[in-house]
Design a protein around this motif. Structure first.
Motif, PDB file in Angstrom:
ATOM      1  N   ASN A  20       0.830  -1.201   0.000  1.00 56.31           N
ATOM      2  CA  ASN A  20       0.000   0.000   0.000  1.00 56.31           C
ATOM      3  C   ASN A  20       0.869   1.258   0.000  1.00 56.31           C
ATOM      4  N   ASP A  60       1.456   5.223  -0.628  1.00 60.52           N
ATOM      5  CA  ASP A  60       0.740   6.493  -0.754  1.00 60.52           C
ATOM      6  C   ASP A  60       1.641   7.379  -1.600  1.00 60.52           C
ATOM      7  N   SER A 112       2.767  15.497   6.000  1.00 59.44           N
ATOM      8  CA  SER A 112       3.035  14.408   5.052  1.00 59.44           C
ATOM      9  C   SER A 112       4.390  13.770   5.322  1.00 59.44           C
ATOM     10  N   ASN A 162       1.240  10.154  -2.936  1.00 64.74           N
ATOM     11  CA  ASN A 162       1.244  11.578  -2.588  1.00 64.74           C
ATOM     12  C   ASN A 162       2.317  11.879  -1.539  1.00 64.74           C
TER      13      ASN A 162
END
Length: 104
Positions: free
Chosen positions: A7, A9, A42, A11
């Protein structure tokens, strides 16, 4: 490793790449058209997911940790590959390159 079941991400990696390139969280935020707190969040999220520190904070900005240098090189190659893929797709779509087959 099976990439399909991992998984990612993307971004978070986009933000990481921008911060690594600019060596500055505020400049990366401007480049990405997001707030500085969003960039910091982030980076923190990616650090937690990876279980390590990505940047050393300095008076002039940030510097990659030795482990993050390796990650940055992999991410940079990935972005380069994506750019090539987009260029090839666009060229084929616009018929500027590709193959022409004539059936008889």
């Amino acid at each position: 490793m099976d990439i399909i079941n991992h998984n990612f991400d993307l971004n978070l990696y986009r933000v990481f790449y921008a911060v690594a390139q600019t060596k500055n969280i505020s400049k990366a935020a401007e480049l990405l058209f997001v707030s500085q707190p969003a960039v910091s969040y982030s980076i923190k999220t990616l650090e937690e997911a990876l279980g390590g520190t990505l940047f050393f904070r300095t008076p002039k900005g940030v510097q990659l940790t030795p482990e993050a240098e390796k990650l940055y090189e992999a991410v940079k190659k990935s972005y380069h590959s994506l750019a090539i893929g987009e260029k090839l797709f666009t060229e084929d779509k616009n018929l500027t390159t590709g193959d022409l087959y004539i059936r008889m």
